[in-house]
Design an enzyme around this catalytic site. Sequence first.
Site, mmCIF file in Angstrom:
data_model
loop_
_atom_site.group_PDB
_atom_site.id
_atom_site.type_symbol
_atom_site.label_atom_id
_atom_site.label_comp_id
_atom_site.label_asym_id
_atom_site.label_seq_id
_atom_site.Cartn_x
_atom_site.Cartn_y
_atom_site.Cartn_z
ATOM 1 N N ARG A 81 0.234 -1.106 -0.055
ATOM 2 C CA ARG A 81 0.129 0.001 -0.062
ATOM 3 C C ARG A 81 0.494 1.343 0.429
ATOM 4 O O ARG A 81 0.859 1.895 -0.737
ATOM 5 C CB ARG A 81 -0.651 0.242 1.492
ATOM 6 C CG ARG A 81 -2.072 0.837 0.910
ATOM 7 C CD ARG A 81 -3.154 1.064 2.084
ATOM 8 N NE ARG A 81 -2.762 0.815 3.459
ATOM 9 C CZ ARG A 81 -3.720 0.780 4.662
ATOM 10 N NH1 ARG A 81 -4.292 0.357 4.397
ATOM 11 N NH2 ARG A 81 -2.420 0.568 5.607
ATOM 12 N N LYS A 183 -2.787 6.845 1.450
ATOM 13 C CA LYS A 183 -2.423 7.394 2.684
ATOM 14 C C LYS A 183 -1.175 8.692 2.579
ATOM 15 O O LYS A 183 -0.167 7.618 3.101
ATOM 16 C CB LYS A 183 -2.143 6.073 4.000
ATOM 17 C CG LYS A 183 -2.067 6.177 4.913
ATOM 18 C CD LYS A 183 -2.531 4.713 5.669
ATOM 19 C CE LYS A 183 -2.088 4.238 6.986
ATOM 20 N NZ LYS A 183 -3.534 5.515 7.561
ATOM 21 N N GLU A 219 -15.646 6.780 5.232
ATOM 22 C CA GLU A 219 -15.093 5.889 6.093
ATOM 23 C C GLU A 219 -15.455 7.098 7.426
ATOM 24 O O GLU A 219 -15.975 8.314 7.209
ATOM 25 C CB GLU A 219 -13.443 5.650 6.018
ATOM 26 C CG GLU A 219 -13.424 6.853 5.162
ATOM 27 C CD GLU A 219 -11.356 6.344 4.398
ATOM 28 O OE1 GLU A 219 -11.195 5.773 5.538
ATOM 29 O OE2 GLU A 219 -10.845 6.613 4.331
HETATM 30 N N1 PLP Z 1 -9.135 4.717 6.412
HETATM 31 C C1 PLP Z 1 -8.443 5.786 7.377
HETATM 32 C C2 PLP Z 1 -8.606 7.149 7.304
HETATM 33 C C3 PLP Z 1 -6.773 5.224 8.018
HETATM 34 O O1 PLP Z 1 -6.576 6.743 8.584
HETATM 35 C C4 PLP Z 1 -6.353 3.736 8.600
HETATM 36 C C5 PLP Z 1 -5.795 3.708 9.178
HETATM 37 O O2 PLP Z 1 -4.174 3.290 8.673
HETATM 38 C C6 PLP Z 1 -7.732 2.699 7.937
HETATM 39 C C7 PLP Z 1 -8.911 3.239 6.727
HETATM 40 C C8 PLP Z 1 -7.831 1.157 8.596
HETATM 41 O O3 PLP Z 1 -6.964 0.557 7.404
HETATM 42 P P1 PLP Z 1 -5.846 -0.167 8.383
HETATM 43 O O4 PLP Z 1 -6.375 -0.991 8.924
HETATM 44 O O5 PLP Z 1 -5.104 -1.133 7.399
HETATM 45 O O6 PLP Z 1 -4.366 -0.014 9.126
HETATM 46 C C1 COI Z 2 -4.104 3.439 11.294
HETATM 47 O O1 COI Z 2 -4.777 2.785 12.278
HETATM 48 O O2 COI Z 2 -2.461 3.068 10.991
HETATM 49 C C2 COI Z 2 -3.738 4.715 11.213
HETATM 50 O O3 COI Z 2 -3.750 4.731 10.410
HETATM 51 C C3 COI Z 2 -5.334 5.027 11.933
HETATM 52 C C4 COI Z 2 -4.919 6.900 12.286
HETATM 53 C C5 COI Z 2 -3.263 6.719 13.741
HETATM 54 C C6 COI Z 2 -4.355 7.760 10.934
#
Ligand code: PLP
Ligand code: COI
Length: 340
Positions: A81, A183, A219
């Site tokens: 990612r 991200k 989200e």
């Molecule tokens: N959506 C956003 C905006 C986030 O910052 C995160 C965190 O990383 C997620 C979703 C969840 O992603 P992940 O499960 O890969 O941590």
């Molecule tokens: C994560 O869950 O790693 C995120 O990026 C969420 C937040 C702390 C930005």
Amino acid sequence: MDKNIDWANLGFGYIQSEYRYISNFKDGKWDDGVLSTDANVTINESAGVLQYAQTCFEGLKAYRTKDGNVVCFRPDLNAKRMADSCRRLEMPVFPEDRFIEAVEKVVKANIDIVPPYGSGATLYLRPYMFGSNAVIGVKPATEYQFRIFVTPVGPYFKGGVKPITLRVPDFDRAAPRGTGHVKAGLNYAMSLHAIVDAHNQGYNENMYLDSATRTKVEETGGANFIFVSKDGTVITPKSDTILPSITRRSLMYVAEHCLGLKTEEREVLVDEIKDFTECALCGTAAVLSPVARVVDHSKDIFVAKDTENMGEITKKLYDTLTGIQMGRIEAPNGWIKVIQ
Ligand code: PLP
Ligand code: COI
């Protein structure tokens, strides 16, 4: 550093660790990378990151398992990612195999602050990259720094697994459209006003809707949504403009293949959430945090069947996911990277 950390009472904050990983990109290539005890970054006043926010990041965790190992959860997906984010931001990709090696190195170097099994805390890893040399025209930097720091963390939302309350804000999260899969710092900066406003009004987070029609659930600021319908189906919004959560992908797999539940990834209309029985936020930081209510301009548009406790199916998902991460439940092939 002071190792007298009160693991059970940690919030989601930054605690400076002894070591971080650093690699620099210059003249078209990445250097070998080092571990450093210097937590500060020194860059030019016109660095690409400062002027045009050319930066992206990742988030993953290291867990101490029941049998005493230290593991990471699907770091290959974070590597991939981040590579996607870099390509979208005209940044050089940090090779995916080197990303995983760097994760391993930085966790090993900070092994004494991986929280104990059963403490409720974990070690959060923050890989990130930024344009480090001076640019003044709107164009990509030519030099970059990739870093990973670590910090021990507790629950993202105060109160741990106590259900939280969201509201639908008046404003969209991110002005630039079509960048939801990235991200990147700028996406998050664009959500800060909405988050501060939500907190000022007594809500834990925002439920963002699609900015084109404002009829579909997207989200929150830092997590994806999972809903449960009356017939026990686990539903998650399909959207091109949300971050593709690794936790969500894993939970949907767990729901279908470990728990035998029906699952759907589809557009979720904000008008239909009143009919759902459970709602939760999923992410590395959020894990799986139950939502008690969602409010839209003083009107409840979702109220959980149980507003005091995690819902029945959310709990099963939570127990299975954290069971896999903490080594209590056998993981699907390739999900766990043992740090050795
Ligand atoms: N959506 C956003 C905006 C986030 O910052 C995160 C965190 O990383 C997620 C979703 C969840 O992603 P992940 O499960 O890969 O941590
Ligand atoms: C994560 O869950 O790693 C995120 O990026 C969420 C937040 C702390 C930005």
